[in-house]
Design a protein around this motif. Structure first.
Motif, mmCIF file in Angstrom:
data_model
loop_
_atom_site.group_PDB
_atom_site.id
_atom_site.type_symbol
_atom_site.label_atom_id
_atom_site.label_comp_id
_atom_site.label_asym_id
_atom_site.label_seq_id
_atom_site.Cartn_x
_atom_site.Cartn_y
_atom_site.Cartn_z
ATOM 1 N N ILE A 1 13.723 5.518 -12.078
ATOM 2 C CA ILE A 1 12.605 5.578 -11.132
ATOM 3 C C ILE A 1 12.346 4.217 -10.485
ATOM 4 N N ILE A 2 12.194 3.182 -11.298
ATOM 5 C CA ILE A 2 11.871 1.853 -10.761
ATOM 6 C C ILE A 2 12.976 1.327 -9.837
ATOM 7 N N PRO A 3 14.268 1.420 -10.188
ATOM 8 C CA PRO A 3 15.312 0.978 -9.241
ATOM 9 C C PRO A 3 15.301 1.753 -7.925
ATOM 10 N N HIS A 4 14.990 3.069 -8.001
ATOM 11 C CA HIS A 4 14.907 3.871 -6.785
ATOM 12 C C HIS A 4 13.785 3.368 -5.877
ATOM 13 N N VAL A 5 12.645 3.103 -6.477
ATOM 14 C CA VAL A 5 11.504 2.572 -5.722
ATOM 15 C C VAL A 5 11.821 1.179 -5.184
ATOM 16 N N ASP A 6 12.448 0.370 -6.008
ATOM 17 C CA ASP A 6 12.759 -1.007 -5.618
ATOM 18 C C ASP A 6 13.736 -1.054 -4.444
ATOM 19 N N TYR A 7 14.696 -0.148 -4.423
ATOM 20 C CA TYR A 7 15.668 -0.123 -3.328
ATOM 21 C C TYR A 7 15.002 0.226 -1.999
ATOM 22 N N LYS A 8 14.114 1.187 -2.020
ATOM 23 C CA LYS A 8 13.450 1.587 -0.781
ATOM 24 C C LYS A 8 12.540 0.490 -0.237
ATOM 25 N N ALA A 9 12.010 -0.338 -1.116
ATOM 26 C CA ALA A 9 11.022 -1.340 -0.699
ATOM 27 C C ALA A 9 11.607 -2.735 -0.541
ATOM 28 N N GLN A 10 12.918 -2.866 -0.453
ATOM 29 C CA GLN A 10 13.513 -4.198 -0.449
ATOM 30 C C GLN A 10 13.216 -4.994 0.819
ATOM 31 N N LEU A 11 12.836 -4.331 1.911
ATOM 32 C CA LEU A 11 12.501 -5.042 3.146
ATOM 33 C C LEU A 11 11.000 -5.067 3.401
ATOM 34 N N LEU A 12 10.214 -4.771 2.370
ATOM 35 C CA LEU A 12 8.761 -4.747 2.502
ATOM 36 C C LEU A 12 8.128 -5.574 1.394
ATOM 37 N N VAL A 13 6.914 -6.004 1.645
ATOM 38 C CA VAL A 13 6.122 -6.694 0.622
ATOM 39 C C VAL A 13 4.805 -5.949 0.491
ATOM 40 N N TRP A 14 4.591 -5.366 -0.671
ATOM 41 C CA TRP A 14 3.367 -4.613 -0.915
ATOM 42 C C TRP A 14 2.243 -5.526 -1.379
ATOM 43 N N THR A 15 1.027 -5.090 -1.116
ATOM 44 C CA THR A 15 -0.140 -5.815 -1.601
ATOM 45 C C THR A 15 -0.365 -5.490 -3.076
ATOM 46 N N ASN A 16 -1.240 -6.248 -3.712
ATOM 47 C CA ASN A 16 -1.532 -6.015 -5.129
ATOM 48 C C ASN A 16 -2.142 -4.637 -5.360
ATOM 49 N N SER A 17 -2.962 -4.188 -4.427
ATOM 50 C CA SER A 17 -3.589 -2.870 -4.589
ATOM 51 C C SER A 17 -2.552 -1.753 -4.509
ATOM 52 N N GLN A 18 -1.547 -1.916 -3.655
ATOM 53 C CA GLN A 18 -0.507 -0.895 -3.535
ATOM 54 C C GLN A 18 0.363 -0.836 -4.784
ATOM 55 N N THR A 19 0.771 -1.990 -5.283
ATOM 56 C CA THR A 19 1.591 -1.989 -6.500
ATOM 57 C C THR A 19 0.799 -1.479 -7.697
ATOM 58 N N GLU A 20 -0.496 -1.745 -7.720
ATOM 59 C CA GLU A 20 -1.321 -1.263 -8.824
ATOM 60 C C GLU A 20 -1.443 0.258 -8.794
ATOM 61 N N LYS A 21 -1.501 0.848 -7.604
ATOM 62 C CA LYS A 21 -1.551 2.312 -7.500
ATOM 63 C C LYS A 21 -0.267 2.938 -8.036
ATOM 64 N N LEU A 22 0.868 2.332 -7.713
ATOM 65 C CA LEU A 22 2.142 2.845 -8.222
ATOM 66 C C LEU A 22 2.227 2.681 -9.739
ATOM 67 N N ASN A 23 1.812 1.520 -10.224
ATOM 68 C CA ASN A 23 1.852 1.284 -11.669
ATOM 69 C C ASN A 23 0.923 2.228 -12.423
ATOM 70 N N SER A 24 -0.268 2.436 -11.882
ATOM 71 C CA SER A 24 -1.234 3.308 -12.564
ATOM 72 C C SER A 24 -0.743 4.748 -12.625
ATOM 73 N N THR A 25 -0.023 5.189 -11.582
ATOM 74 C CA THR A 25 0.542 6.543 -11.592
ATOM 75 C C THR A 25 1.601 6.676 -12.684
ATOM 76 N N CYS A 26 2.398 5.622 -12.862
ATOM 77 C CA CYS A 26 3.393 5.620 -13.944
ATOM 78 C C CYS A 26 2.717 5.602 -15.311
ATOM 79 N N ARG A 27 1.728 4.741 -15.459
ATOM 80 C CA ARG A 27 1.083 4.578 -16.765
ATOM 81 C C ARG A 27 0.334 5.836 -17.207
ATOM 82 N N TYR A 28 -0.268 6.521 -16.246
ATOM 83 C CA TYR A 28 -1.067 7.702 -16.598
ATOM 84 C C TYR A 28 -0.225 8.740 -17.336
ATOM 85 N N MET A 29 0.934 9.084 -16.759
ATOM 86 C CA MET A 29 1.774 10.088 -17.404
ATOM 87 C C MET A 29 2.383 9.559 -18.695
#
Length: 485
Positions: free
Chosen positions: A149-177
């Protein structure tokens, strides 16, 4: 079949010479994917004509349905007719805010992250939905998250820089499950999930910082064309920031305060700054701009410079230093119209907002005095203009620096210059109001009657009471200090 990258800049603000960097990059082609970058529609059609002839010659079919065009120019029509050599097609160009896919990576010209962010969020949600009712252990989930999952997400975002709030939303979705399937309370500290002493689930923000740091380092140490492209990228960002040094050498802007748009390098440096990461390399250039004192970025914050078009005005006039706007004594701000002589810029029309901003920043009371605040006063900086002394004639006006009193004086040439000196009549500014500084009053001149400049006095032939202040100015080795006015 190629595109051009160029940047013009001045390494010295006092010089009229402008340096130019230019690189030609061939078109990018990968198997059945081709990308062309052009400056105009006409240039694009010329490339498509050549490509169409090549395809016909080699019996290659073109799938026009997969053709995508993106532009940052405002078009009069939503649909554009494009000539493909032997045929014509009606295409609806994407705007700079819309994303287009290139080899599995989605990009847009405005560097918007929402589209890819939603894609990555869907990847995580689909996986969570899949394992929601599966019998799976915590170690199995850890492996799938970290290696799929993480490598798939990382590949799509290689030309972008997310804010802390965006990365926290992704992390929280992973942590919840993960917490739910591992039978952990939802109040379990997040550090237990991400730390190596805990479950060691990869943190997306950390992965993003590592990826961008690695990519930036590879660009810094690169050679050949990649090195040249990166150098232009750095200098373009330096010009946009109005910095007198390379952004790699003096970056202190966080991601939340960043005002620069359309610069991936700026977002990467801001991300690294937030994570207290820096890059140092022996081959890294400082690109320091010479010719001035007290950089504008030292007296203004990043947000102030990019508010109300201040940066565009300063960049358009090539103003990087406060000394470019100040008098030679370093304690007074020049009038806007006087910049025509100092920086050789067009000062016609109204006083621009950027100059008013600098004026309010440096001066306590602009209506009474042009004297800048003590913190911003500079050392004496003579701005010399070279002229040929032999061209001076009687009744010419000149200004020169007087060593005896340590300041410039204005004079009226009395006779043709001799071999060793010039005789001038000293004139001074006529002050209408002694309560207001001379720097904000009209430059009305009058003859000086008596002062420390005089070397001799003679009576005016037309009057028995008035005297004239006459000074003899040495001619030898002083040609760089005279200005004919």
């Amino acid at each position: 079949m190629r595109y051009e990258i160029e940047h013009c800049f001045k390494s010295n603000v006092q010089s009229d010479q402008e340096e130019k960097l230019r690189i030609n990059v061939s078109s990018q082609s990968y198997m059945d994917n081709v990308m062309w970058i052009t400056k105009s529609k006409a240039q694009l059609e010329q490339i498509l004509k050549i490509a169409d002839e090549f395809n016909i010659m080699n019996n290659i079919q073109t799938n026009y349905d997969k053709f995508e065009m993106i532009t940052n120019k405002k078009l009069d029509k939503d649909i554009v007719e494009v000539n493909f050599g032997s045929s014509k097609r009606m295409i609806k160009p994407l705007t700079s805010k819309e994303s287009v896919r290139i080899l599995g990576v989605w990009i847009n010209l405005d560097l918007k992250t929402n589209y890819v962010f939603n894609q990555c969020m869907d990847i995580i949600k689909r996986y969570n939905k899949t394992i929601s009712f599966k019998q799976i252990t915590d170690l199995q989930m850890k492996y799938i998250y970290n290696h799929v999952i993480i490598p798939h997400v990382d590949y799509k975002a290689q030309l972008l820089v997310w804010t802390n709030s965006q990365t926290e939303k992704l992390n929280s979705t992973c942590r919840y499950m993960f917490k739910r399937k591992a039978s952990l309370p939802l109040t379990t500290p997040n550090s237990i999930i991400h730390l190596s002493l805990g479950y060691a689930i990869k943190d997306i923000n950390t992965i993003q910082a590592q990826r961008q740091l690695s990519r930036l380092y590879n660009q810094v140490i690169s050679k050949g064309m990649m090195k040249d492209i990166f150098e232009i990228d750095c200098k373009q960002l330096q010009s946009e920031l109005l910095s007198n040094k390379s952004p790699l050498a003096t970056w202190n802007i966080s991601l939340k305060d960043l005002q620069v748009k359309h610069y991936l390098l700026a977002r990467v440096l801001a991300l690294l700054y937030d994570n207290m990461l820096t890059i140092k390399s022996s081959g890294m250039r400082v690109n320091q701009i010479q010719g001035g004192l007290l950089p504008i970025v030292d007296i203004c914050t990043h947000k102030e410079i990019f508010s109300n078009g201040i940066n565009k005005g300063l960049k358009g006039k090539n103003v990087y230093f406060v000394s470019q706007l100040m008098s030679s004594d370093g304690i007074r701000l020049l009038r806007y119209k006087d910049l025509k002589h100092r920086t050789k810029i067009n000062t016609q029309g109204r006083i621009p907002s950027w100059f008013k901003f600098i004026e309010t920043k440096l001066i306590k009371d602009p209506l009474k005095s042009k004297k800048v605040k003590t913190d911003y006063q500079l050392e004496y900086n003579i701005h010399s203009v070279t002229t040929k002394i032999d061209n001076l004639k009687t009744k010419n006006w000149i200004t020169t620096f007087h060593d005896q009193i340590g300041k410039p004086i204005i004079g009226h040439v009395l006779d043709n210059p001799s071999e060793d000196k010039i005789r001038i009549e000293h004139w001074i500014q006529d002050l209408e109001n002694d309560q207001i500084s001379p720097s904000v009053q009209l430059p009305i001149l009058k003859k000086c009657g008596r002062c420390e400049v005089k070397t001799n006095q003679i009576r005016n032939k037309r009057s028995n009471t008035k005297v004239r202040c006459i000074a003899s100015v040495p001619k030898k080795n002083r040609s760089d200090l005279y200005l004919r006015i």
